[in-house]
Design a protein around this motif. Structure first.
Motif, short mmCIF file in Angstrom:
data_model
loop_
_atom_site.label_atom_id
_atom_site.label_comp_id
_atom_site.label_asym_id
_atom_site.label_seq_id
_atom_site.Cartn_x
_atom_site.Cartn_y
_atom_site.Cartn_z
N SER A 74 36.06 53.40 -44.51
CA SER A 74 35.13 54.65 -44.58
C SER A 74 35.14 55.11 -43.10
O SER A 74 34.72 54.39 -42.27
CB SER A 74 33.70 54.06 -44.85
N GLU A 93 29.73 55.36 -49.96
CA GLU A 93 28.81 56.00 -49.17
C GLU A 93 27.77 56.69 -49.95
O GLU A 93 26.54 56.82 -49.63
CB GLU A 93 29.45 57.24 -48.78
N HIS A 94 28.18 56.66 -51.33
CA HIS A 94 26.86 57.09 -52.26
C HIS A 94 27.22 56.42 -53.65
O HIS A 94 27.51 56.82 -54.86
CB HIS A 94 27.20 58.70 -52.80
N ARG A 125 19.46 51.50 -49.27
CA ARG A 125 18.74 52.26 -50.48
C ARG A 125 18.89 51.50 -51.73
O ARG A 125 17.79 51.47 -52.54
CB ARG A 125 19.46 53.86 -50.75
N ALA A 172 20.36 50.90 -40.02
CA ALA A 172 20.17 51.15 -41.67
C ALA A 172 19.23 50.36 -42.00
O ALA A 172 18.48 50.59 -43.47
CB ALA A 172 21.38 50.77 -42.35
N ALA A 182 23.60 52.61 -45.10
CA ALA A 182 22.21 53.27 -45.55
C ALA A 182 22.25 53.25 -46.94
O ALA A 182 21.23 52.95 -47.47
CB ALA A 182 22.25 54.87 -44.94
N ALA A 183 23.36 53.43 -47.56
CA ALA A 183 23.56 53.40 -49.11
C ALA A 183 23.03 52.09 -49.45
O ALA A 183 22.39 51.68 -50.49
CB ALA A 183 24.87 53.78 -49.59
N ASP A 210 32.68 57.09 -42.75
CA ASP A 210 31.18 57.27 -42.45
C ASP A 210 30.47 55.95 -42.55
O ASP A 210 29.74 55.66 -43.68
CB ASP A 210 30.57 58.34 -43.25
N ALA A 241 26.90 55.74 -43.16
CA ALA A 241 26.23 56.22 -44.44
C ALA A 241 26.46 54.91 -45.58
O ALA A 241 25.85 54.84 -46.46
CB ALA A 241 27.35 57.43 -45.19
#
Ligand SMILES: C[S@@+](CC[C@H](N)C(=O)[O-])C[C@H]1O[C@@H](n2cnc3c(N)ncnc32)[C@H](O)[C@@H]1O
Length: 259
Positions: free
Chosen positions: A158, A137-138, A170, A220, A166-167, A160, A163
């Motif tokens: 996961s 997630e990060h 990114r 995302a 989205a990660a 989430d 997330a």
């Protein structure tokens, strides 16, 4: 009238997932709710000649659910991020495809998996792959620094998933690829399944309904290019098999492009 809504205990889930995949790394010969190892990889479509070029110790702990590296089409020089790299099978294969001018970063939260993958990379002289502790997630990579994000059998674990997507968006440069295999369901799973940490850790309880899964990827910032079902993947315990039959839990491979 009162209603009660059960909640998944995410701390318990994380501990269960870590315990299970620690065992997959350290005791790959054990029986799990799911298949592991080279026979599974070959059945899913991994070319034997490719598997022969990476450490056997990684493949013995392989716990993926499909073959997506054909879709990923990793080119020499590319930078690749493997979300939930486990003992490293896909990271090592990606490292061969990316070559000496490319680079692979595998991210995992389970120490036993990370330690094993790191040791195998050093022993086999894979200088273009590194394994980092972190959450999918990060992931610990810079924005827009990656050409291709890969993941095998992990995002279902996961709690989430938005997330995670989205990660991935990114981390990717515009036009970058997301190529993965994962578990989804035809029908929304009932609470009795989604709140069962054991079934979740076995890659069933966290399966997202397939249309919602695709929507989460698109939200995302991805365009989904192709989705295929992996009919060769199957669960092994009766309990897992019952849930998969009843709710249409299945493995897919998917390619998406970041807008
Ligand atoms: C089913 S195994 C797959 C491993 C590897 N991709 C393979 O194909 O063999 C799932 C892996 O994801 C890791 N994992 C699960 N949830 C995670 C999270 N939220 N953040 C980081 N790693 C996670 C586990 O530690 C485990 O190594």
């Amino acid at each position: 009238m009162s209603t009660t809504t059960r909640q998944l205990d995410t701390s318990e889930l994380e501990e269960r997932v870590k315990d299970m995949y620690q065992e997959v790394a350290l005791e790959p010969g054990h029986e799990f709710h799911f298949e592991t190892g080279r026979p599974l990889a070959e059945r899913l479509g991994y070319p034997a000649a490719d598997l022969d070029r990476i450490p056997a110790g990684a493949i013995e702990s392989f716990a993926g659910v499909g073959y997506f590296l054909g879709l990923a089409a990793i080119a020499p020089g590319e930078t690749v991020l493997d979300l939930g790299s486990g003992s490293g099978t896909d990271s090592f294969l990606a490292a061969l495809a990316a070559g000496p001018d490319g680079k692979v970063v595998g991210v995992d939260m389970t120490d036993g998996q990370l330690d094993k993958a790191t040791r195998l990379a050093a022993e086999a002289g894979f200088g273009n792959v590194e394994f980092s502790k972190g959450y999918i997630e990060h992931p610990p990579v810079a924005d827009a620094s990656v050409d291709c994000v890969i993941s095998n059998g992990v995002i279902n674990l996961s709690p989430d998933k938005p997330a995670v997507f989205a990660a991935a968006a990114r981390a990717l440069r515009p036009g970058g690829k997301l190529a993965l295999s994962d578990i989804v369901s035809a029908e929304q799973l009932p609470e009795g399944v989604t709140c069962d940490a054991s079934l979740w850790a076995a890659c069933i309880g966290g399966a997202m309904q397939r249309d919602r899964y695709r929507e989460a990827i698109e939200t995302a910032g991805f365009e989904v290019v192709s989705v295929q079902e992996n009919t060769e993947y199957r669960f092994v315990s009766d309990r897992a098999d019952n849930a998969t039959q009843k709710y249409g839990v299945k493995s897919i491979s998917l390619l998406a492009r970041r807008s």
